[in-house]
Scaffold this active site. Structure first.
Site, PDB file in Angstrom:
ATOM      1  N   GLY A  16      -4.294 -50.759 -51.092  1.00 27.73           N
ATOM      2  CA  GLY A  16      -3.512 -51.743 -50.351  1.00 27.73           C
ATOM      3  C   GLY A  16      -3.919 -51.836 -48.901  1.00 27.73           C
ATOM      4  N   ILE A  21       0.460 -52.192 -43.149  1.00 27.94           N
ATOM      5  CA  ILE A  21       0.291 -50.813 -42.695  1.00 27.94           C
ATOM      6  C   ILE A  21      -1.092 -50.301 -43.085  1.00 27.94           C
ATOM      7  CG2 ILE A  21       1.250 -48.489 -42.671  1.00 27.94           C
ATOM      8  CD1 ILE A  21       3.936 -49.607 -43.475  1.00 27.94           C
ATOM      9  N   THR A 133       9.296 -44.810 -48.908  1.00 29.37           N
ATOM     10  CA  THR A 133      10.085 -45.578 -47.937  1.00 29.37           C
ATOM     11  C   THR A 133      11.435 -44.914 -47.723  1.00 29.37           C
ATOM     12  OG1 THR A 133      11.251 -47.686 -47.565  1.00 29.37           O
ATOM     13  CG2 THR A 133      10.857 -47.066 -49.834  1.00 29.37           C
ATOM     14  N   ASP A 134      12.035 -45.126 -46.552  1.00 27.43           N
ATOM     15  CA  ASP A 134      13.383 -44.611 -46.317  1.00 27.43           C
ATOM     16  C   ASP A 134      14.426 -45.301 -47.189  1.00 27.43           C
ATOM     17  OD1 ASP A 134      13.330 -47.085 -45.019  1.00 27.43           O
ATOM     18  OD2 ASP A 134      14.309 -46.383 -43.194  1.00 27.43           O
ATOM     19  N   GLU A 135      14.062 -46.451 -47.766  1.00 27.69           N
ATOM     20  CA  GLU A 135      15.033 -47.200 -48.561  1.00 27.69           C
ATOM     21  C   GLU A 135      15.395 -46.508 -49.874  1.00 27.69           C
ATOM     22  OE1 GLU A 135      14.729 -51.450 -48.698  1.00 27.69           O
ATOM     23  OE2 GLU A 135      13.368 -51.489 -46.984  1.00 27.69           O
ATOM     24  N   TYR A 157      13.501 -53.316 -55.387  1.00 25.80           N
ATOM     25  CA  TYR A 157      12.347 -52.795 -54.646  1.00 25.80           C
ATOM     26  C   TYR A 157      12.506 -51.300 -54.377  1.00 25.80           C
ATOM     27  CZ  TYR A 157       9.975 -51.173 -50.454  1.00 25.80           C
ATOM     28  OH  TYR A 157       9.281 -50.408 -49.562  1.00 25.80           O
ATOM     29  N   LYS A 161      10.287 -48.027 -55.751  1.00 21.26           N
ATOM     30  CA  LYS A 161       9.660 -47.036 -54.879  1.00 21.26           C
ATOM     31  C   LYS A 161      10.206 -45.629 -55.147  1.00 21.26           C
ATOM     32  CE  LYS A 161       7.086 -47.591 -51.902  1.00 21.26           C
ATOM     33  NZ  LYS A 161       5.594 -47.504 -51.910  1.00 21.26           N
ATOM     34  N   TYR A 214      20.985 -62.576 -41.855  1.00 20.84           N
ATOM     35  CA  TYR A 214      21.885 -62.296 -42.972  1.00 20.84           C
ATOM     36  C   TYR A 214      23.267 -61.902 -42.469  1.00 20.84           C
ATOM     37  CZ  TYR A 214      18.005 -62.147 -46.319  1.00 20.84           C
ATOM     38  OH  TYR A 214      16.942 -62.458 -47.116  1.00 20.84           O
ATOM     39  N   ARG A 221      18.613 -50.849 -38.789  1.00 26.12           N
ATOM     40  CA  ARG A 221      17.409 -50.185 -39.272  1.00 26.12           C
ATOM     41  C   ARG A 221      16.834 -49.324 -38.145  1.00 26.12           C
ATOM     42  NH1 ARG A 221      19.664 -51.755 -43.013  1.00 26.12           N
ATOM     43  NH2 ARG A 221      18.952 -53.122 -44.705  1.00 26.12           N
TER      44      ARG A 221
END
Length: 345
Positions: A16, A21, A133-135, A157, A161, A214, A221
């Site tokens: 990627g 990134i 990811t932190d998500e 998503y 991950k 939104y 974040r």
């Protein structure tokens, strides 16, 4: 005790690498490691952009391979030539995962599986960094997530991950493979595809188009400048312990509406561009990371948030040919947002 590895003189696979990134990390590697070679394996989906790497495309230390991480035969051939892997390749946009999660599962989970399974037959590979990811942690009203916190992803998503994240760990435990997992917070900086929050707002503001916030814009974040993230990845490659997870955050907790206000202020645009839209489905309220573990390796962010945001805004101001080409030529870019907001009314 942390281990010590060297990047100099190695050939690294970056998956990627034509993305945001990944392309920044390739620039970082070639700038800081004169004897290091990079193979960039990228499928060039809508967000993959070789313009990100135009300045180094003829560098003899750099090689681009157009291919899919789900192509086992191709991956096996590439792995024979490398001593390290940094795995960025993924579908990453939450809104797209809400509309259609299929590609996220196929790329983020199955694609990671192909890479990990190939790693079993590549004993010369000294490290495999999986960029999570932190998500994966989900939302947290107060306090900070440490690396051993339970994962509770909210979006398709984030779930894809989390699946890849835990699959990587399982391959470390089961097969004793040289895997390290990184969970960075929201990155921003040059070359970020303009569907993401900061570049979308900057480029829309430059074009005097609405800035779609939104809900009430209060979601928070932790914002990490991409250059600092690249340095963190470097430190973990060198000193990180195999099998461990490292959070990467900058302690820049900022609400979306505050970011929007800073952007219009930097660009001297009116606040009337704000356009409040129905909140994202399953929208996490706040992400926040405890990063003491990576600080112990000697890393900390170098860019202050205000400075990094100003640098980012300036980059988009000075490179309109890069982002206008994307927004003007891509029917897919336009129709995605039309469909998304139509479905949210």
């Amino acid at each position: 005790m942390a281990e010590t590895r060297s990047l100099e003189g190695k050939t690294l696979l970056v998956t990627g690498g034509a993305g945001f990134i990944g392309s920044n990390f390739i620039h970082y590697l070639l700038k800081n490691y004169p004897r290091t070679k990079v193979i960039n394996l990228d499928k060039l989906t809508y967000a993959g952009n070789l313009d990100n790497l135009k300045d180094i495309e003829k560098d003899p230390r750099y090689e681009f391979i157009h291919g899919d991480i789900r192509d086992r035969k191709l991956v096996q051939e590439v792995f024979k030539r490398v001593q390290g892997v940094v795995h960025f390749a993924a579908e990453t946009h939450v809104d797209r995962s809400i509309l259609d999660a299929g590609e996220f599962i196929l790329t983020d989970v199955f694609g990671t599986f192909v890479l990990l399974d190939t790693l079993k037959s590549a004993p010369q590979v000294e490290f495999f960094l999986h960029i999570s990811t932190d998500e994966v942690y989900g939302s947290r009203e107060k306090g900070y997530f440490k690396e051993d916190a339970s994962l509770s992803p909210s979006s398709p998503y984030a779930a894809s991950k989390a699946g890849a994240d835990r699959l990587a760990y399982a391959y470390f435990v089961t097969y004793n493979l040289p895997i390290i997992i990184l969970r960075p917070s929201n990155n921003f900086g040059p070359f970020q595809y303009p569907e993401k929050f900061i570049p979308l707002f900057v480029t829309n503001a430059l074009e005097a188009k609405p800035l779609p916030l939104y809900g009430k814009g209060t979601n928070v974040r932790d914002w990490l400048y991409v250059e600092d993230n690249c340095r963190a990845i470097d430190i973990v490659i060198q000193k990180g312990k195999l099998g461990e997870v490292y959070n990467i955050g900058a302690n820049n907790e900022v609400a979306n509406i505050t970011i929007a206000e800073k952007i219009v202020s930097l660009l001297e645009k009116p606040r009337s561009l704000f356009h409040f839209v129905p909140d994202r489905l399953g929208h996490d309220k706040r992400y926040a990371l405890d990063c003491r573990k990576i600080h112990a390796l000697g890393w900390k962010p170098e860019r202050e948030f205000e400075e990094a945001l100003a640098l980012t805004v300036r980059w988009y101001q000075e490179n309109p040919e890069w982002w206008k080409k994307i927004k003007e030529r891509s029917l897919e870019f336009k129709t995605f947002y039309e469909e998304y907001y139509r479905n949210r009314k």
